[in-house]
Scaffold this motif. Structure first.
Motif, mmCIF file in Angstrom:
data_model
loop_
_atom_site.group_PDB
_atom_site.id
_atom_site.type_symbol
_atom_site.label_atom_id
_atom_site.label_comp_id
_atom_site.label_asym_id
_atom_site.label_seq_id
_atom_site.Cartn_x
_atom_site.Cartn_y
_atom_site.Cartn_z
ATOM 1 N N GLN A 1 0.819 -1.177 -0.003
ATOM 2 C CA GLN A 1 0.185 -0.048 0.048
ATOM 3 C C GLN A 1 0.845 1.340 -0.151
ATOM 4 O O GLN A 1 1.716 1.311 0.883
ATOM 5 N N PRO A 2 0.819 2.338 -0.788
ATOM 6 C CA PRO A 2 1.241 3.514 -0.739
ATOM 7 C C PRO A 2 1.278 4.255 0.376
ATOM 8 O O PRO A 2 -0.118 4.438 0.942
ATOM 9 N N LEU A 3 2.184 4.737 1.110
ATOM 10 C CA LEU A 3 2.055 5.383 2.447
ATOM 11 C C LEU A 3 2.487 6.720 2.374
ATOM 12 O O LEU A 3 1.867 7.660 3.267
ATOM 13 N N LEU B 1 1.453 7.622 7.854
ATOM 14 C CA LEU B 1 1.701 6.889 9.273
ATOM 15 C C LEU B 1 1.503 7.987 10.409
ATOM 16 O O LEU B 1 1.017 9.254 9.987
ATOM 17 N N GLY B 2 1.422 7.679 11.447
ATOM 18 C CA GLY B 2 1.232 8.620 12.537
ATOM 19 C C GLY B 2 0.121 8.237 13.499
ATOM 20 O O GLY B 2 -0.461 9.261 14.241
ATOM 21 N N HIS B 3 -0.476 7.210 13.490
ATOM 22 C CA HIS B 3 -1.589 6.730 14.376
ATOM 23 C C HIS B 3 -1.418 7.267 15.890
ATOM 24 O O HIS B 3 -2.379 7.769 16.417
ATOM 25 N N ASP B 4 -0.317 6.948 16.356
ATOM 26 C CA ASP B 4 0.240 7.379 17.876
ATOM 27 C C ASP B 4 1.339 7.787 17.846
ATOM 28 O O ASP B 4 2.447 7.655 16.844
ATOM 29 N N VAL B 5 1.845 8.094 19.145
ATOM 30 C CA VAL B 5 3.371 8.763 19.291
ATOM 31 C C VAL B 5 4.383 7.595 18.856
ATOM 32 O O VAL B 5 5.593 7.920 18.828
ATOM 33 N N ARG B 6 3.960 6.306 19.059
ATOM 34 C CA ARG B 6 4.829 5.233 18.572
ATOM 35 C C ARG B 6 5.329 5.627 17.362
ATOM 36 O O ARG B 6 6.842 4.873 16.863
#
Length: 314
Positions: A163-165, A181-186
């Motif tokens: 999948q292109p990100l 990307l970037g759902h949470d701080v991890r």
């Protein structure tokens, strides 16, 4: 210092934390961020920011409609040459605005789009752009948005699970970068992702990028600067390498005045953009004499890179 407006807030994510983490990453390249959850109010008048970031989840099924003036503000920002950084759920946002997918390059399709459970995933760096040139593949904890409606002209810079990100594209007179990307701080704990975001900001602001890793040039100069009383000038040589051709490549040298850092201090040399994304060699040459050669980027896919420092040891 460039100013960045982060449009934040929404459901299912800790946007307070991720917007703060993103602001900290961008501060490392001289970007000062202001965070607001009042998207409508923030876009109710012409933007005074060089960069606008969308790190939010606001869509019409949850009662959010992007007013006409807010749309105009975003388009005028791009018309003036501004940058637009869109993170993660930005592809779900503003679905009442038919023009948003043409700006972003994609949108969430509720009939088919989805993501696997949050967890570890491997991100493949595809190259072909200064934002990702020389970066290695990396692993991080995140969601992989899948089966978005992506415009055919989008050229992915990174992908996961096919999948292109990440992509970068010109929009009107400005520039846009989407990073799914970037759902949470991890997601912001990974150093390669840090580098990608810093370069994205610099590219959006039309500032010179340091190719290789963001740690290398300033760090090398600091080590040598402890022994050097003065640096009497330097030049940067780029040799482009086209891996699809065996034709010899012509080096291009950029002379960049005199630079005299304080002894032992860290400073960033004004490296210039490479004339080709397939950068193979960068040489920063200091005069006079003492020569030190060290690898600049051990992960560079196009070939070995080196830096030569010539420092006076008074």
């Amino acid at each position: 210092m460039a100013r960045n407006l982060i449009l934040s807030g929404g459901l299912f994510h800790d946007f307070d934390a991720t917007s703060a983490a993103l602001a900290q990453v961008l501060a490392d390249v001289g970007v000062e961020s202001e965070i607001t959850e009042d998207i409508t109010g923030a876009l109710s008048e012409p933007s005074e920011y060089q960069l606008i970031t969308v790190n939010a989840l606001r869509w019409q099924a949850k009662g959010f409609m992007l007013p006409a003036q807010a749309r105009t503000t975003l388009l005028d920002h791009l018309d003036k040459g501004g940058g637009l950084l869109c993170m993660h759920a930005a592809s779900i946002c503003f679905d009442d605005w038919q023009g948003w997918p043409r700006v972003l390059g994609a949108c969430w399709n509720w009939g088919k789009s989805h993501h696997p459970p949050l967890g570890w995933t491997s991100v493949r760096v595809l190259g072909g752009h200064p934002i990702v040139e020389g970066l290695r593949d990396f692993d991080l904890v995140d969601e992989v948005y899948s089966d978005l409606d992506v415009l055919p002209d989008v050229q992915p810079l990174a992908s996961s699970l096919g999948q292109p990100l990440v992509w970068a594209r010109p929009v009107r007179r400005g520039r846009l970068v989407y990073d799914a990307l970037g759902h949470d701080v991890r997601s912001y704990d990974n150093e390669v992702h840090h580098t990608l975001l810093k370069r994205a900001a610099l590219w959006l602001l039309k500032r010179p990028l340091v190719l290789g890793t963001d740690l290398q040039p300033a760090g090398r100069l600091r080590l040598l600067g402890q022994a050097a009383q003065r640096v009497e000038g330097f030049a940067v040589q780029h040799r482009a390498e086209d891996r699809s051709s065996r034709a010899p490549q012509t080096p291009v040298t950029t002379r960049v005045g005199n630079v005299k850092p304080d002894v032992g201090k860290n400073f960033s040399p004004p490296f210039m953009d490479s004339p080709s994304p397939q950068l193979a060699v960068v040489e920063a040459v200091f005069r006079p004499l003492k020569t030190v050669s060290k690898p600049l980027c051990p992960y560079h896919s196009a070939g070995a890179m080196k830096v030569q420092w010539r420092t006076s040891l008074h």
